[in-house]
Design a protein around this motif. Structure first.
Motif, PDB file in Angstrom:
ATOM      1  N   PHE A   3       0.931  -1.237  -0.220  1.00 55.27           N
ATOM      2  CA  PHE A   3      -0.079   0.120   0.021  1.00 55.27           C
ATOM      3  C   PHE A   3       1.015   1.189  -0.019  1.00 55.27           C
ATOM      4  CE2 PHE A   3      -2.026  -3.377   2.564  1.00 55.27           C
ATOM      5  CZ  PHE A   3      -3.248  -3.682   1.583  1.00 55.27           C
ATOM      6  N   CYS A   4       0.189   2.333  -0.359  1.00 52.46           N
ATOM      7  CA  CYS A   4       1.000   3.645  -0.462  1.00 52.46           C
ATOM      8  C   CYS A   4       0.194   4.794   0.147  1.00 52.46           C
ATOM      9  CB  CYS A   4       1.484   3.774  -1.728  1.00 52.46           C
ATOM     10  SG  CYS A   4       0.734   4.070  -3.174  1.00 52.46           S
ATOM     11  N   PHE A   5       0.713   5.868   0.041  1.00 55.10           N
ATOM     12  CA  PHE A   5      -0.160   7.253   0.581  1.00 55.10           C
ATOM     13  C   PHE A   5      -1.258   7.244  -0.405  1.00 55.10           C
ATOM     14  CE2 PHE A   5      -0.979  11.503   0.131  1.00 55.10           C
ATOM     15  CZ  PHE A   5      -1.464  11.981   1.336  1.00 55.10           C
ATOM     16  N   GLY A   6      -2.603   7.508   0.302  1.00 57.18           N
ATOM     17  CA  GLY A   6      -3.690   7.843  -0.427  1.00 57.18           C
ATOM     18  C   GLY A   6      -4.698   6.537  -0.851  1.00 57.18           C
ATOM     19  N   ASP A   7      -4.227   5.477  -0.645  1.00 55.63           N
ATOM     20  CA  ASP A   7      -4.855   4.185  -0.915  1.00 55.63           C
ATOM     21  C   ASP A   7      -6.068   4.056  -0.014  1.00 55.63           C
ATOM     22  OD1 ASP A   7      -3.270   3.324  -3.003  1.00 55.63           O
ATOM     23  OD2 ASP A   7      -2.055   1.733  -1.625  1.00 55.63           O
ATOM     24  N   ILE A   8      -7.227   3.768  -0.555  1.00 54.61           N
ATOM     25  CA  ILE A   8      -8.476   3.396   0.294  1.00 54.61           C
ATOM     26  C   ILE A   8      -8.496   2.079   0.521  1.00 54.61           C
ATOM     27  CG2 ILE A   8     -10.872   3.620   0.103  1.00 54.61           C
ATOM     28  CD1 ILE A   8     -10.685   5.795  -2.165  1.00 54.61           C
ATOM     29  N   VAL A   9      -8.565   1.673   1.771  1.00 55.72           N
ATOM     30  CA  VAL A   9      -8.387   0.424   2.585  1.00 55.72           C
ATOM     31  C   VAL A   9      -9.801   0.129   3.470  1.00 55.72           C
ATOM     32  CG1 VAL A   9      -5.886   0.344   2.109  1.00 55.72           C
ATOM     33  CG2 VAL A   9      -6.985   1.222   4.181  1.00 55.72           C
ATOM     34  N   VAL A  10      -9.694  -1.262   3.791  1.00 53.78           N
ATOM     35  CA  VAL A  10     -10.859  -1.811   4.664  1.00 53.78           C
ATOM     36  C   VAL A  10      -9.936  -2.331   5.772  1.00 53.78           C
ATOM     37  CG1 VAL A  10     -12.733  -3.152   5.117  1.00 53.78           C
ATOM     38  CG2 VAL A  10     -12.298  -2.307   2.874  1.00 53.78           C
ATOM     39  N   VAL A  11     -10.448  -1.688   7.096  1.00 56.14           N
ATOM     40  CA  VAL A  11      -9.801  -2.076   8.352  1.00 56.14           C
ATOM     41  C   VAL A  11     -10.889  -2.494   9.237  1.00 56.14           C
ATOM     42  CG1 VAL A  11      -7.565  -0.551   8.166  1.00 56.14           C
ATOM     43  CG2 VAL A  11      -9.597   0.252   9.105  1.00 56.14           C
ATOM     44  N   ASP A  12     -10.588  -3.185  10.365  1.00 52.53           N
ATOM     45  CA  ASP A  12     -11.565  -3.604  11.402  1.00 52.53           C
ATOM     46  C   ASP A  12     -12.803  -4.183  10.689  1.00 52.53           C
ATOM     47  OD1 ASP A  12      -9.654  -2.825  13.390  1.00 52.53           O
ATOM     48  OD2 ASP A  12     -10.839  -0.879  13.747  1.00 52.53           O
ATOM     49  N   GLY A  13     -12.501  -5.209   9.597  1.00 53.86           N
ATOM     50  CA  GLY A  13     -13.670  -5.960   9.145  1.00 53.86           C
ATOM     51  C   GLY A  13     -14.588  -5.046   8.237  1.00 53.86           C
ATOM     52  N   GLU A  53      -7.095  -4.677   3.974  1.00 48.10           N
ATOM     53  CA  GLU A  53      -7.377  -5.137   2.852  1.00 48.10           C
ATOM     54  C   GLU A  53      -7.732  -3.734   1.820  1.00 48.10           C
ATOM     55  OE1 GLU A  53     -10.683  -7.778   2.870  1.00 48.10           O
ATOM     56  OE2 GLU A  53     -10.167  -8.245   4.716  1.00 48.10           O
ATOM     57  N   ARG A  54      -7.309  -3.947   0.670  1.00 47.89           N
ATOM     58  CA  ARG A  54      -7.423  -2.989  -0.413  1.00 47.89           C
ATOM     59  C   ARG A  54      -9.091  -2.961  -0.705  1.00 47.89           C
ATOM     60  NH1 ARG A  54      -3.770  -0.645  -3.001  1.00 47.89           N
ATOM     61  NH2 ARG A  54      -2.362  -2.362  -2.949  1.00 47.89           N
ATOM     62  N   TYR A  55      -9.526  -1.703  -0.847  1.00 51.67           N
ATOM     63  CA  TYR A  55     -10.928  -1.492  -1.073  1.00 51.67           C
ATOM     64  C   TYR A  55     -11.016  -1.383  -2.554  1.00 51.67           C
ATOM     65  CZ  TYR A  55     -15.392   0.881  -1.356  1.00 51.67           C
ATOM     66  OH  TYR A  55     -16.885   1.328  -1.653  1.00 51.67           O
ATOM     67  N   MET A  56     -11.948  -2.191  -3.085  1.00 53.29           N
ATOM     68  CA  MET A  56     -12.140  -2.315  -4.415  1.00 53.29           C
ATOM     69  C   MET A  56     -13.633  -2.174  -4.741  1.00 53.29           C
ATOM     70  SD  MET A  56      -9.122  -3.795  -5.498  1.00 53.29           S
ATOM     71  CE  MET A  56      -9.410  -4.942  -6.792  1.00 53.29           C
ATOM     72  N   VAL A  57     -13.987  -1.206  -5.804  1.00 52.05           N
ATOM     73  CA  VAL A  57     -14.986  -0.846  -6.503  1.00 52.05           C
ATOM     74  C   VAL A  57     -15.168  -1.435  -7.743  1.00 52.05           C
ATOM     75  CG1 VAL A  57     -16.329   1.193  -7.059  1.00 52.05           C
ATOM     76  CG2 VAL A  57     -14.937   1.368  -4.975  1.00 52.05           C
ATOM     77  N   ARG A  58     -16.356  -2.174  -7.646  1.00 54.82           N
ATOM     78  CA  ARG A  58     -16.520  -2.797  -9.177  1.00 54.82           C
ATOM     79  C   ARG A  58     -17.508  -1.809 -10.030  1.00 54.82           C
ATOM     80  NH1 ARG A  58     -13.367  -6.633  -8.534  1.00 54.82           N
ATOM     81  NH2 ARG A  58     -13.525  -8.041  -6.962  1.00 54.82           N
ATOM     82  N   HIS A  59     -17.137  -1.839 -11.455  1.00 51.05           N
ATOM     83  CA  HIS A  59     -18.027  -0.857 -12.244  1.00 51.05           C
ATOM     84  C   HIS A  59     -19.456  -1.028 -12.100  1.00 51.05           C
ATOM     85  CE1 HIS A  59     -14.415   0.733 -13.892  1.00 51.05           C
ATOM     86  NE2 HIS A  59     -13.998  -0.344 -14.256  1.00 51.05           N
ATOM     87  N   LYS A  60     -19.823  -2.275 -11.762  1.00 47.88           N
ATOM     88  CA  LYS A  60     -21.229  -2.842 -11.813  1.00 47.88           C
ATOM     89  C   LYS A  60     -21.957  -1.691 -10.964  1.00 47.88           C
ATOM     90  CE  LYS A  60     -21.184  -7.156  -9.419  1.00 47.88           C
ATOM     91  NZ  LYS A  60     -21.558  -8.457  -9.548  1.00 47.88           N
ATOM     92  N   TYR A  61     -21.258  -1.650  -9.646  1.00 44.79           N
ATOM     93  CA  TYR A  61     -21.822  -1.068  -8.389  1.00 44.79           C
ATOM     94  C   TYR A  61     -21.925   0.651  -8.815  1.00 44.79           C
ATOM     95  CZ  TYR A  61     -20.886  -5.246  -6.101  1.00 44.79           C
ATOM     96  OH  TYR A  61     -20.958  -6.683  -5.816  1.00 44.79           O
ATOM     97  N   LEU A  62     -21.237   1.333  -9.664  1.00 44.78           N
ATOM     98  CA  LEU A  62     -21.279   2.618  -9.690  1.00 44.78           C
ATOM     99  C   LEU A  62     -22.380   3.007 -10.881  1.00 44.78           C
ATOM    100  CD1 LEU A  62     -17.396   3.061 -10.425  1.00 44.78           C
ATOM    101  CD2 LEU A  62     -18.738   3.570  -8.342  1.00 44.78           C
ATOM    102  N   ARG A  63     -23.188   2.250 -11.445  1.00 44.21           N
ATOM    103  CA  ARG A  63     -23.966   2.465 -12.189  1.00 44.21           C
ATOM    104  C   ARG A  63     -25.443   2.781 -11.715  1.00 44.21           C
ATOM    105  NH1 ARG A  63     -23.311  -1.796 -17.219  1.00 44.21           N
ATOM    106  NH2 ARG A  63     -20.955  -1.260 -17.559  1.00 44.21           N
TER     107      ARG A  63
END
Length: 63
Positions: A3-13, A53-63
């Motif tokens: 990970f690096c500065f500015g990455d969106i992540v998930v913590v504590d579940g 964990e890295r936060y991942m956004v799927r394109h189908k959720y953005l519609r």
């Protein structure tokens, strides 16, 4: 480091946060860790890299 500065992540579940600082391994053999700003806590907390964990956004959720 994964990970690096500015990455969106998930913590504590289920809490999302943003990496604000990263720490490399030290001479005392501590694991790599990151300071994460968690909005719902309104605080910066330190987490070992294996607890993030890295936060991942799927394109189908953005519609």
């Amino acid at each position: 480091m994964k990970f690096c500065f500015g990455d969106i992540v998930v913590v504590d579940g289920n809490q999302s946060g943003v990496i604000v600082k990263s720490w490399e391994r030290s001479l005392q053999d501590l694991p790599e860790s990151h300071d994460v700003y968690v909005r719902s806590y309104n605080a910066i907390a330190n987490y070992p890299e294996n607890e993030i964990e890295r936060y991942m956004v799927r394109h189908k959720y953005l519609r």
